[in-house]
Design a protein around this motif. Structure first.
Motif, PDB file in Angstrom:
ATOM      1  N   CYS A 155     -13.510  -2.121  -5.659  1.00  0.00           N
ATOM      2  CA  CYS A 155     -13.026  -1.327  -4.530  1.00  0.00           C
ATOM      3  C   CYS A 155     -12.707   0.088  -5.001  1.00  0.00           C
ATOM      4  O   CYS A 155     -12.186   0.273  -6.094  1.00  0.00           O
ATOM      5  CB  CYS A 155     -11.776  -1.982  -3.941  1.00  0.00           C
ATOM      6  SG  CYS A 155     -11.172  -1.088  -2.498  1.00  0.00           S
ATOM      7  N   ASN A 157     -10.893   2.222  -2.948  1.00  0.00           N
ATOM      8  CA  ASN A 157      -9.947   2.785  -1.987  1.00  0.00           C
ATOM      9  C   ASN A 157      -8.548   3.098  -2.501  1.00  0.00           C
ATOM     10  O   ASN A 157      -7.873   3.962  -1.964  1.00  0.00           O
ATOM     11  CB  ASN A 157      -9.839   1.862  -0.766  1.00  0.00           C
ATOM     12  CG  ASN A 157     -11.082   1.992   0.078  1.00  0.00           C
ATOM     13  OD1 ASN A 157     -11.543   3.093   0.349  1.00  0.00           O
ATOM     14  ND2 ASN A 157     -11.657   0.873   0.466  1.00  0.00           N
ATOM     15  N   PHE A 158      -8.099   2.377  -3.468  1.00  0.00           N
ATOM     16  CA  PHE A 158      -6.775   2.620  -4.050  1.00  0.00           C
ATOM     17  C   PHE A 158      -5.658   2.706  -3.009  1.00  0.00           C
ATOM     18  O   PHE A 158      -4.914   3.679  -2.961  1.00  0.00           O
ATOM     19  CB  PHE A 158      -6.781   3.885  -4.926  1.00  0.00           C
ATOM     20  CG  PHE A 158      -7.558   3.696  -6.200  1.00  0.00           C
ATOM     21  CD1 PHE A 158      -6.949   3.135  -7.321  1.00  0.00           C
ATOM     22  CD2 PHE A 158      -8.901   4.034  -6.272  1.00  0.00           C
ATOM     23  CE1 PHE A 158      -7.672   2.927  -8.494  1.00  0.00           C
ATOM     24  CE2 PHE A 158      -9.629   3.826  -7.433  1.00  0.00           C
ATOM     25  CZ  PHE A 158      -9.007   3.282  -8.554  1.00  0.00           C
ATOM     26  N   CYS A 159      -5.571   1.710  -2.158  1.00  0.00           N
ATOM     27  CA  CYS A 159      -4.400   1.612  -1.292  1.00  0.00           C
ATOM     28  C   CYS A 159      -3.215   1.500  -2.257  1.00  0.00           C
ATOM     29  O   CYS A 159      -3.308   0.794  -3.270  1.00  0.00           O
ATOM     30  CB  CYS A 159      -4.497   0.368  -0.407  1.00  0.00           C
ATOM     31  SG  CYS A 159      -5.967   0.408   0.623  1.00  0.00           S
ATOM     32  N   TYR A 161      -0.463   0.033  -2.534  1.00  0.00           N
ATOM     33  CA  TYR A 161       0.233  -1.233  -2.816  1.00  0.00           C
ATOM     34  C   TYR A 161      -0.651  -2.231  -3.567  1.00  0.00           C
ATOM     35  O   TYR A 161      -0.211  -3.302  -3.960  1.00  0.00           O
ATOM     36  CB  TYR A 161       0.700  -1.908  -1.508  1.00  0.00           C
ATOM     37  CG  TYR A 161      -0.431  -2.057  -0.511  1.00  0.00           C
ATOM     38  CD1 TYR A 161      -1.316  -3.122  -0.591  1.00  0.00           C
ATOM     39  CD2 TYR A 161      -0.628  -1.106   0.483  1.00  0.00           C
ATOM     40  CE1 TYR A 161      -2.375  -3.243   0.292  1.00  0.00           C
ATOM     41  CE2 TYR A 161      -1.693  -1.219   1.367  1.00  0.00           C
ATOM     42  CZ  TYR A 161      -2.555  -2.284   1.264  1.00  0.00           C
ATOM     43  OH  TYR A 161      -3.612  -2.395   2.134  1.00  0.00           O
ATOM     44  N   CYS A 162      -1.946  -1.899  -3.737  1.00  0.00           N
ATOM     45  CA  CYS A 162      -2.917  -2.931  -4.113  1.00  0.00           C
ATOM     46  C   CYS A 162      -3.379  -2.832  -5.567  1.00  0.00           C
ATOM     47  O   CYS A 162      -3.704  -1.752  -6.068  1.00  0.00           O
ATOM     48  CB  CYS A 162      -4.118  -2.824  -3.170  1.00  0.00           C
ATOM     49  SG  CYS A 162      -5.349  -4.086  -3.477  1.00  0.00           S
ATOM     50  N   VAL A 164      -6.064  -4.537  -6.685  1.00  0.00           N
ATOM     51  CA  VAL A 164      -7.487  -4.902  -6.786  1.00  0.00           C
ATOM     52  C   VAL A 164      -8.362  -3.872  -7.525  1.00  0.00           C
ATOM     53  O   VAL A 164      -9.109  -4.242  -8.429  1.00  0.00           O
ATOM     54  CB  VAL A 164      -8.071  -5.239  -5.387  1.00  0.00           C
ATOM     55  CG1 VAL A 164      -9.592  -5.290  -5.409  1.00  0.00           C
ATOM     56  CG2 VAL A 164      -7.524  -6.580  -4.917  1.00  0.00           C
ATOM     57  N   GLN A 200     -14.589  -6.817  -1.230  1.00  0.00           N
ATOM     58  CA  GLN A 200     -13.256  -6.275  -0.918  1.00  0.00           C
ATOM     59  C   GLN A 200     -13.359  -5.332   0.269  1.00  0.00           C
ATOM     60  O   GLN A 200     -12.433  -5.192   1.049  1.00  0.00           O
ATOM     61  CB  GLN A 200     -12.675  -5.505  -2.118  1.00  0.00           C
ATOM     62  CG  GLN A 200     -12.625  -6.290  -3.408  1.00  0.00           C
ATOM     63  CD  GLN A 200     -11.681  -7.462  -3.342  1.00  0.00           C
ATOM     64  OE1 GLN A 200     -10.864  -7.555  -2.425  1.00  0.00           O
ATOM     65  NE2 GLN A 200     -11.787  -8.366  -4.286  1.00  0.00           N
ATOM     66  N   HIS A 237     -12.803  -2.638   6.011  1.00  0.00           N
ATOM     67  CA  HIS A 237     -11.782  -1.587   6.015  1.00  0.00           C
ATOM     68  C   HIS A 237     -11.993  -0.765   7.290  1.00  0.00           C
ATOM     69  O   HIS A 237     -13.108  -0.285   7.538  1.00  0.00           O
ATOM     70  CB  HIS A 237     -11.950  -0.705   4.777  1.00  0.00           C
ATOM     71  CG  HIS A 237     -10.786   0.205   4.542  1.00  0.00           C
ATOM     72  ND1 HIS A 237     -10.380   1.143   5.464  1.00  0.00           N
ATOM     73  CD2 HIS A 237      -9.917   0.300   3.500  1.00  0.00           C
ATOM     74  CE1 HIS A 237      -9.322   1.792   5.000  1.00  0.00           C
ATOM     75  NE2 HIS A 237      -9.023   1.293   3.802  1.00  0.00           N
ATOM     76  N   ARG A 276      -4.178   4.536   3.471  1.00  0.00           N
ATOM     77  CA  ARG A 276      -5.182   3.774   4.200  1.00  0.00           C
ATOM     78  C   ARG A 276      -6.255   4.673   4.847  1.00  0.00           C
ATOM     79  O   ARG A 276      -7.273   4.187   5.315  1.00  0.00           O
ATOM     80  CB  ARG A 276      -4.509   2.899   5.279  1.00  0.00           C
ATOM     81  CG  ARG A 276      -3.674   1.767   4.719  1.00  0.00           C
ATOM     82  CD  ARG A 276      -4.531   0.715   4.060  1.00  0.00           C
ATOM     83  NE  ARG A 276      -5.271  -0.085   5.031  1.00  0.00           N
ATOM     84  CZ  ARG A 276      -6.155  -1.015   4.675  1.00  0.00           C
ATOM     85  NH1 ARG A 276      -6.410  -1.251   3.406  1.00  0.00           N
ATOM     86  NH2 ARG A 276      -6.800  -1.713   5.595  1.00  0.00           N
TER      87      ARG A 276
HETATM   88  S1  SF4 Z   1      -6.214  -3.344   0.084  1.00  0.00           S
HETATM   89 FE1  SF4 Z   1      -8.433  -3.696   0.145  1.00  0.00          FE
HETATM   90  S2  SF4 Z   1      -9.276  -1.650   0.522  1.00  0.00           S
HETATM   91 FE2  SF4 Z   1      -7.182  -1.323  -0.218  1.00  0.00          FE
HETATM   92  S3  SF4 Z   1      -7.370  -1.102  -2.457  1.00  0.00           S
HETATM   93 FE3  SF4 Z   1      -6.962  -3.273  -2.037  1.00  0.00          FE
HETATM   94  S4  SF4 Z   1      -8.991  -4.221  -1.964  1.00  0.00           S
HETATM   95 FE4  SF4 Z   1      -9.297  -2.002  -1.740  1.00  0.00          FE
END
Ligand code: SF4
Length: 376
Positions: A155, A157-159, A161-162, A164, A200, A237, A276
């Motif tokens: 992914c 995107n680097f939200c 809180y995440c 992943v 993702q 997303h 987001r």
């Molecule tokens: S929440 Fe989803 S879109 Fe956002 S960083 Fe995590 S995996 Fe990527």
């Protein structure tokens, strides 16, 4: 020789466990029905929430006695949790009886780690930073009439809180031809009635390919495959869900009219803090478009309550978004601080009791909406 896999976390991990099972079966192992009858136990871990990590530590720790009684038993831990170097080292220190500790990208080499362990009798600990998609690996599918098909990993995107992007790397799409031929084989086998495309952020599919192909184009091509099957996908997303994708879903009978579109919050300040890249208004505009083009759509979403600095008024914006959209189902989560993410360093962490009250309010609202809709 027998194997037993314990899987934590999301569908990506469930599918990764099918890959692990395939690798082990290729090495001559058979599936065991319990840990007690296994010669190798693999924990495929999840790092998304603190609770999931605690459960992994608890589960692995509980094997100490079994390993003492059966020193030849192989215990392996892999996946998102051990992709974090610090956690891999903590695992190694805390549980010296664990034989193999590897990250998400090393899983493709599990067979080699088993061989090296048996030859050298030395613990195998290795975490690669990145990895390519291996098209040649076998899968031992375990999800009945549904077949998971990975189309993109990682992914970008680097939200905030995440975890992943840190444990699954940057987005890497599989070649369209490889995906189509995998699906053709699955359909031809006659065993699968549903193909679920995984990623993702599936809407980002194809942007990184040499010959770019959009997610909408991929969906259209999949629908041309002959056979009696349905297609579903997750996760989307909102910022990347194009009109083209909505049109293909509306048009193609093979695609399930079931869209999971995580909103996470209904408040613009919190959405910006989450990184987001859409607003409440953008989200509602997409929902309006979906409902107009696909009247029979079933909509589901994810929400996080108690993100750092979230006020009661801001939480009520999430509440009102759910009331407005009237989702068929929601997944509401209490914000959980993940070491290494931007949000974990933010001031204004919300106390657990407030988070608990907020999540319960959302779940009560979901029940109320479902009850009203069921009556209708
Ligand atoms: S929440 Fe989803 S879109 Fe956002 S960083 Fe995590 S995996 Fe990527």
């Amino acid at each position: 020789m027998k194997y037993f896999i314990v899987t934590f976390g999301c569908q990506m991990n469930v599918h990764d466990s099918e890959k692990i099972a395939g690798i082990l079966e290729q090495k001559g192992y058979e599936r065991a029905s319990s840990k007690e009858e296994a010669d190798i136990i693999v924990f495929n871990t999840c790092a998304i929430r603190e609770g999931a990590e605690d459960r992994v530590f608890g589960n692995v720790g509980a094997l100490k006695k079994m390993k003492k009684e059966r020193p030849d038993l192989i215990i392996a831990v892999c996946g998102c949790m051990t992709q974090k170097e610090q956690t891999a080292l903590e695992m190694k220190k805390k549980f010296p009886f664990v034989d193999i500790i590897i990250g998400t990208f090393n899983v493709v080499k599990l067979g080699e780690y088993i061989d090296k362990l048996k030859e050298s009798r030395k613990k195998q600990v290795e975490v690669f930073e990145e990895g390519d998609i291996d098209e040649l690996l076998p899968y031992k599918r375990t999800s009945g009439e549904n077949a998971w098909v990975n189309i993109i990993q990682g992914c970008n995107n680097f939200c905030t809180y995440c975890i992943v992007p840190y444990v699954r790397g940057r987005e890497k799409s599989r070649e369209k031809e490889a995906i189509l031929s995998e699906i053709k084989e699955l359909v031809k086998s006659g065993k699968y009635k549903q193909i679920t495309l995984l990623g993702q952020n599936v809407n980002s599919y194809g942007k990184d390919l040499k010959n770019p192909c959009s997610f909408a184009q991929l969906l259209s091509e999949i629908c041309k495959i002959e056979g009696d099957f349905k297609v579903w996908f997750m996760t989307s997303h909102p910022k990347d869900l194009s009109d083209e994708v909505i049109d293909v879903i509306a048009k193609e009978d093979k695609i399930l009219k079931d869209i999971h579109l995580p909103a996470q919050s209904g408040n613009n300040r919190i959405l910006a803090k989450m990184n987001r890249k859409y607003t409440r208004e953008d989200y509602l505009k997409i929902i309006k478009k979906i409902k107009r083009k696909i009247p029979s759509v079933r909509l589901t979403s994810d929400f996080i309550v108690g993100f750092p600095t979230e006020t009661e008024e801001e939480f009520l914006d999430t509440y009102s978004l759910i009331e407005e959209v009237r989702f068929d189902s929601i997944f509401a989560f209490i914000y959980s601080k993940r070491e290494g993410t931007v949000a974990s360093k933010m001031d204004g962490q919300i106390d657990e009791e407030t988070k608990r009250i907020r999540v319960n309010k959302l779940l009560d609202l979901e029940k109320k909406i479902q009850k009203e809709d069921n009556k209708k």
